[in-house]
Design an enzyme around this catalytic site. Structure first.
Site, mmCIF file in Angstrom:
data_model
loop_
_atom_site.group_PDB
_atom_site.id
_atom_site.type_symbol
_atom_site.label_atom_id
_atom_site.label_comp_id
_atom_site.label_asym_id
_atom_site.label_seq_id
_atom_site.Cartn_x
_atom_site.Cartn_y
_atom_site.Cartn_z
ATOM 1 N N HIS A 135 0.980 -1.204 -0.082
ATOM 2 C CA HIS A 135 0.012 0.050 0.111
ATOM 3 C C HIS A 135 0.909 1.277 -0.024
ATOM 4 C CE1 HIS A 135 -3.241 -2.587 1.868
ATOM 5 N NE2 HIS A 135 -3.374 -2.676 0.733
ATOM 6 N N GLU B 138 1.672 3.830 2.949
ATOM 7 C CA GLU B 138 1.869 3.341 4.353
ATOM 8 C C GLU B 138 3.562 3.443 4.316
ATOM 9 O OE1 GLU B 138 0.020 -0.584 4.520
ATOM 10 O OE2 GLU B 138 -1.923 0.316 4.472
ATOM 11 N N HIS C 213 3.190 -3.569 7.067
ATOM 12 C CA HIS C 213 1.859 -2.342 6.802
ATOM 13 C C HIS C 213 1.930 -1.226 7.778
ATOM 14 C CE1 HIS C 213 -0.648 -4.421 3.935
ATOM 15 N NE2 HIS C 213 0.326 -5.278 4.078
ATOM 16 N N GLU D 171 1.556 -4.423 11.539
ATOM 17 C CA GLU D 171 1.150 -3.200 11.411
ATOM 18 C C GLU D 171 1.884 -2.116 12.375
ATOM 19 O OE1 GLU D 171 -1.373 -2.406 9.367
ATOM 20 O OE2 GLU D 171 -2.516 -4.041 9.060
#
Length: 1123
Positions: A805, A808, A902, A987
């Site tokens: 992504h 990010e 991420h 994350e």
């Protein structure tokens, strides 16, 4: 016993319905009242189940229809009905069937002049109206007309009855049909007048609840378009805006102010975004000429233009059948889908795994007898980046010098083992500055500068003035390595050389010249001609992390009022477009008093800027290429500002419902002048930050007639450190594709090739024609003997990916820390290299990163939802990453750990998502046999280790559920198809931490890089704790770590003990709701439980007062009877 009690209750209820004796009825009502006045609601529900509601309603109808209704029976009956009706979900329907609605309305009309009796009737109507269907029927039967006879202008009499009437009216207006009836009969203006009258006279705020209920009536009505039109026509927006302005800080008026803001938001006229189209300003042809060559080794040739190959645009996508029951079907969770390509295709990936077959002939003693590698110090990789131990001043790679042999100055070796969580109990925090200040303002701004490490730098400011450089041109250098200047065209190259000469050499792993070379090779969809200065010049993180911003109380309401004021009082609104990707350039008048904007550089994202007032701008972000959504990432340059003046920026087309910007997060800022003064750093900045829903909506015509989506505003104020500076603002610390390629090139030059095997390959070409790098890191074999080569070829694999992504960017900073650590001389890194082969894809979506996307690739797809059936011509990076994993699995070398890095916009800290069949089935409430739930629980071991080691990591946010909405993500596909049970998504918050040593601090790049290094340490401890860990490995670890062994043993013991303890891993809400947070929906703020408990209190209070009155009456009678 229970059966006997039930039988007794049924007898009482039957007697109540059949008896005509007043004393008997009153006695039964008294017993029922006493029964329900104590204990919990279970008694009430028990009575409902036994037919209590029907019995009471029937008694009400029978009593009311008598020739002369007996209010001695009706009043306690109404109190019981109200108490029971609150808990009976079918109460309204029962009342309708038994005709109790009509008789109650008739009784209310008969008692308009008798407040006490009327009050009881209104309580019953309030309960009836809690059902929308019943409320609509009451409206048809004239209930609203009756209530407007009760609700009078301001008075101190009968206020309890008036309040009850407003509550009934508010309940009735939850029905759309009643709202339409209210609009048609002119009740909107009547309600406004009533509220104004009560507001004007209630100076002591004694009757706030009546005023609030009147506003709730209006709020229900304005959910209709016709209601909003009537409200606006009656000057309602102006009226409530004035009330909100005058009483915003009055805490005692909170019930009223809350309702006022809900109406203001609802009635603000909806507007389309000020854009020609919501589709991206950039396009990329899906069937463009793309070279989709198979993986190949990275060579000099890749820098040249590649041949083009036509892509079949008519090829059909394979239908993907959703695993709708994935979360509950144990067979689907256990099943291993078949290979999605021909098996012979997998052999192409042998080219990017040469470590499995290479002979390493250069290790033969005859090659390099004249080199003494052991005595050579290597640049930039001995000291591991961390927040607690910042880098000392170092030299970075210079292309004109030795590629890996340059010495480093003032190096202090620090092992990662000294940086674990227990070693960071105290973290030095940046001092909190006053609102509007930023970290730059505490530094020197004139004369001799001081860099991030306290070293003096030359007086660049004077140098700039002497050479008359244009800061606007310097701040966004062109990729052709010159700064065009119409007055001095021959001096441009000298200026570049002089500028590069001033570049600080302490920025690790960065070289502007090398960055420029990589930027020149990077291909964008629109052909960027310039570089962003921060990416070109480099970034040195501040020595201490910055604290989270304290949220200003009431900030959301202040911003809503400002929006309404802009609508009602537009005299000072400029509303001038000063930047737009959709309109001819240049648009900005250099003589005008406005900022200059730019975003046409790598990773840049700003579509339009509109000057609202002198120091306020509305900004709109660009959607992802070939998409009309995903507006979150921003990165743009702004120049021409005044120092010490707060500028407000409103980004008005954000999409997410909520953001960490509401909970302490700040955007990032990079000042060009500060960088030239020796302080090149991205810092958190901004004050009065708020993220809230605005009045912009997507036109339903663009959504095929469906309801248009709404947008959100991120608003923040920035005070810039210098006059006429050029500053860059970004959602998070940017990390471009050219930055990655520069970093990899420098890493390769800095390692000792005798010790570290570091190889760059190109996994594939992207749709945009950019290489997707694949990095392999392991230890070089001691020699090219058979035994040493076999030891290398049998090392297990670890695979790490990131940046699927594009928005990010924090994932890239974590990856940067991982890469730098793995090639470092830290004992842990050496041990990891000697026992594992790391396959790393540091950027899975280069095209998205280059073109400033937030979520998608150039095809407009979320690549992390394409892992089930990727296609080479549409998702080449995912197709070949999956192919590489399949290849490793097919030769028995599947990775022991797979992790995809991420960023997370809704939560704080760093955490892992894993995969567990057992936890998924349990969460879904699926009961299966015990044998089917047998599962290796070691998937929890790595997050538990990281929870003990990494300051930013928390186990409490980890989750191991396999949701059907994530079935096509990398984590789930690698788990299901390749059988990697330690398959994770890691994350990292955009914001910071709310636990541990970093609690209350925002993440800087140092903390993110440190997390990447800590992840590697976690992999080592995971291996040392595994049952398959050999004694030889343990002995080697003890020998290599030497004095560090005690520290390592300590942490291994801590992790072992923690694994035996039961620890809650349930996912908790990241943040409580903001105190002033307002829901847009009209129904959302009506709390039935709260209103019902309030009605209970009123009934109980009335009954208590009635008893007191009866006792006083009896006392007076007794006193009169005494002679």
């Amino acid at each position: 016993m229970a059966e006997q009690e039930g039988s007794d209750l049924q007898v009482l209820l039957h007697t109540l319905q059949s008896s005509s004796d007043k004393d008997s009825i009153l006695a039964i009502l008294q017993v029922l009242g006493d029964l329900l006045s104590v204990g919990t609601d279970r008694r009430i529900h028990y009575m409902i189940n036994k037919g209590g509601s029907e019995a009471l309603l029937q008694t009400l109808v029978d009593t009311a229809r008598a020739a002369s209704p007996d209010y001695d029976i009706l009043l306690p009956l109404f109190r019981l009905l109200a108490k029971i009706g609150l808990r009976d979900k079918k109460f309204g329907q029962k009342a309708l069937e038994l005709e109790a609605l009509d008789v109650t309305l008739i009784l209310a009309r008969k008692n308009l002049s008798h407040s006490h009796n009327l009050l009881h009737c209104l309580w019953a109507l309030r309960v009836f109206a809690s059902s929308v269907t019943t409320g609509a029927m009451l409206g048809i039967n004239g209930a609203m007309e009756l209530l407007f006879k009760v609700i009078s202008p301001y008075t101190r009499k009968r206020t309890q009855t008036i309040r009850a009437a407003t509550e009934v009216l508010a309940a009735l207006l939850k029905s759309k049909s009643n709202c339409r009836r209210a609009v048609n009969r002119g009740y909107v203006s009547s309600l406004l007048r009533l509220h104004q009258d009560w507001h004007r006279h209630d100076m002591a705020n004694t009757y706030l609840l009546i005023r609030r209920e009147l506003l709730l009536c209006l709020r229900h009505i304005v959910t209709l378009r016709s209601g909003r039109e009537a409200f606006l026509a009656a000057q309602g927006l102006e009226t409530l805006f004035s009330i909100a302005q005058n009483h915003l800080d009055n805490k005692s008026m909170e019930p009223v102010i809350s309702a006022v803001f809900q109406i203001l938001r609802q009635c603000y006229p909806e507007s389309p975004l000020p854009l020609v189209t919501t589709s991206s300003a950039y396009t990329f042809p899906a069937s463009g000429n793309i070279n989709l060559a198979p993986p190949y080794a990275l060579t000099e040739e890749y820098f040249e233009d590649d041949g083009d190959e036509e892509v079949d645009k008519d090829s059909d996508l394979e239908d993907v059948k959703d695993d709708d029951d994935l979360e509950t079907d144990v067979n689907k969770l256990c099943s291993k889908p078949g290979l999605d390509r021909a098996e012979e295709e997998l052999m192409q990936y042998e080219a990017v795994c040469p470590e499995l077959s290479y002979s390493f002939e250069e290790l033969d003693p005859k090659y390099g007898d004249d080199l003494n590698f052991e005595d050579t110090q290597h640049a930039n990789h001995e000291l591991i980046p961390s927040a607690a131990f910042p880098r000392q001043r170092q030299h970075c790679f210079n292309p004109d010098q030795s590629s890996w042999g340059k010495e480093r100055e003032d190096t202090v070796h620090t092992s990662i083992l000294s940086m674990v969580k227990t070693g960071k109990a105290t973290v030095q925090r940046s001092s909190k500055t006053r609102p509007g200040m930023n970290a730059y303002q505490s530094g020197k701004q004139n004369g001799l500068g001081t860099d991030s490490f306290g070293n003096d730098t030359l007086d660049i400011q004077t140098f700039l003035e002497e050479d008359a450089w244009d800061i606007e041109t310097i701040s966004c250098p062109r990729i052709n390595a010159s700064f065009p200047n119409s007055t001095k065209p021959k001096e441009t190259n000298d200026i570049v050389e002089k500028l590069l000469h001033t570049h600080p050499k302490h920025i690790p792993f960065h070289d502007p010249g090398l960055y420029m070379a990589n930027a020149r090779r990077t291909r964008s969809a629109v052909g960027f001609k310039a570089m962003a200065f921060p990416d070109f010049w480099g970034h040195c993180p501040p020595s201490t992390p910055q604290p989270m911003l304290d949220r200003k109380c009431g900030i959301q309401r202040i911003k809503i009022l400002e929006d309404v004021r802009r609508l009602l009082q537009p005299s000072d609104v400029i509303n001038k477009v000063v930047f737009s990707l959709d309109e001819p350039w240049p648009m900005q008048d250099t003589d005008s008093n406005c900022l200059t904007f730019c975003s046409k550089f790598e990773s840049g994202n700003l579509r339009k800027a509109i000057q609202v007032r002198e120091f306020e701008y509305d900004l709109l972000l660009n959607a992802d290429v070939n998409s009309s959504q995903h507006q979150q990432w921003f990165y743009f340059k702004v120049s021409g500002m005044k120092a010490a003046v707060p500028y407000r920026f409103n980004i008005i087309n954000c999409e997410k419902v909520n953001s960490q910007f509401n909970y302490g997060m700040q955007p990032t800022l990079y000042s060009v002048k500060e960088a030239l003064l020796g302080r090149p750093a991205w810092i958190r900045t901004g004050s009065e930050i708020c993220y809230y829903k605005n009045h912009y909506h997507q036109n339903s015509a663009t959504t095929g007639g469906a309801s248009g989506k709404c947008y959100y505003t991120l608003t923040f104020a920035v005070t810039f450190p210098h006059n006429e500076d050029a500053c860059y603002l970004a959602y998070h610390y940017p990390y471009t594709f050219s930055t990655l390629m520069t970093h990899l090139d420098i890493l390769e030059k800095c390692i000792n090739p005798r010790q570290v095997y570091f190889r760059q390959d190109v996994l594939c070409q992207t749709l945009g024609g950019n290489p997707c790098p694949l990095v392999t890191i392991t230890a070089m074999p001691e020699s090219n003997s058979t035994n040493h080569l076999e030891q290398l070829r049998h090392r297990p694999y670890q695979m790490i990916t990131a940046r699927v992504h594009p928005g990010e960017s924090n994932a890239s900073w974590v990856m940067k820390g991982t890469l730098e650590f793995l090639v470092s001389s830290d004992p842990v890194a050496k041990l990891l290299r000697e026992n594992f082969v790391f396959k790393i894809i540091p950027m899975l979506n280069p095209d998205g990163v280059i073109n400033g996307n937030h979520r998608c690739s150039l095809s407009g797809e979320d690549l992390n939802r394409q892992w089930l059936f990727p296609q080479a011509h549409l998702q080449p990076t995912i197709y070949h990453a999956k192919g590489l994993l399949h290849y490793l699995s097919s030769i028995g070398r599947g990775p022991t750990v797979f992790c995809d890095f991420h960023g997370h916009s809704q939560k704080k800290n760093v955490f892992l998502y894993g995969c567990s069949m057992k936890e998924t089935l349990w969460q879904a409430g699926c009961t299966v046999g015990g044998s089917a739930l047998l599962e290796d629980v070691s998937y929890r071991m790595l997050p538990k280790i990281l929870d003990k080691l990494a300051p930013a990591f928390t186990m409490n946010s980890c989750s191991f559920l396999v949701e059907k909405s994530r079935a096509s993500t990398a984590r789930v596909v690698v788990w299901r198809e390749m059988g990697v049970f330690r398959s994770y998504t890691m994350e990292s918050s955009y914001c910071g931490c709310n636990q541990g040593p970093y609690q209350g601090l925002q993440f800087g790049t140092s903390e993110l890089e440190e997390m990447g290094a800590m992840f590697c340490l976690g992999l080592l401890i995971l291996e040392l704790k595994s049952v398959n860990c050999s004694r030889q490995f343990l002995a080697h670890a003890a020998t290599l770590l030497n004095a560090e062994k005690d520290v390592l043993d300590h942490h291994l013991q801590r992790c072992s003990s923690s694994s035996s303890c039961s620890r809650s891993t349930s996912e908790v809400d990241d943040e409580p709701s903001c105190m002033e947070e307002i829901e847009y929906s009209a129904e959302s703020s009506s709390d039935p439980e709260q209103s019902f408990s309030e009605l209970d209190r009123q009934i109980q209070e009335c009954a208590f007062n009635k008893e007191e009155e009866e006792e006083e009456e009896e006392g007076r009678v007794r006193r009169r009877s005494v002679p």
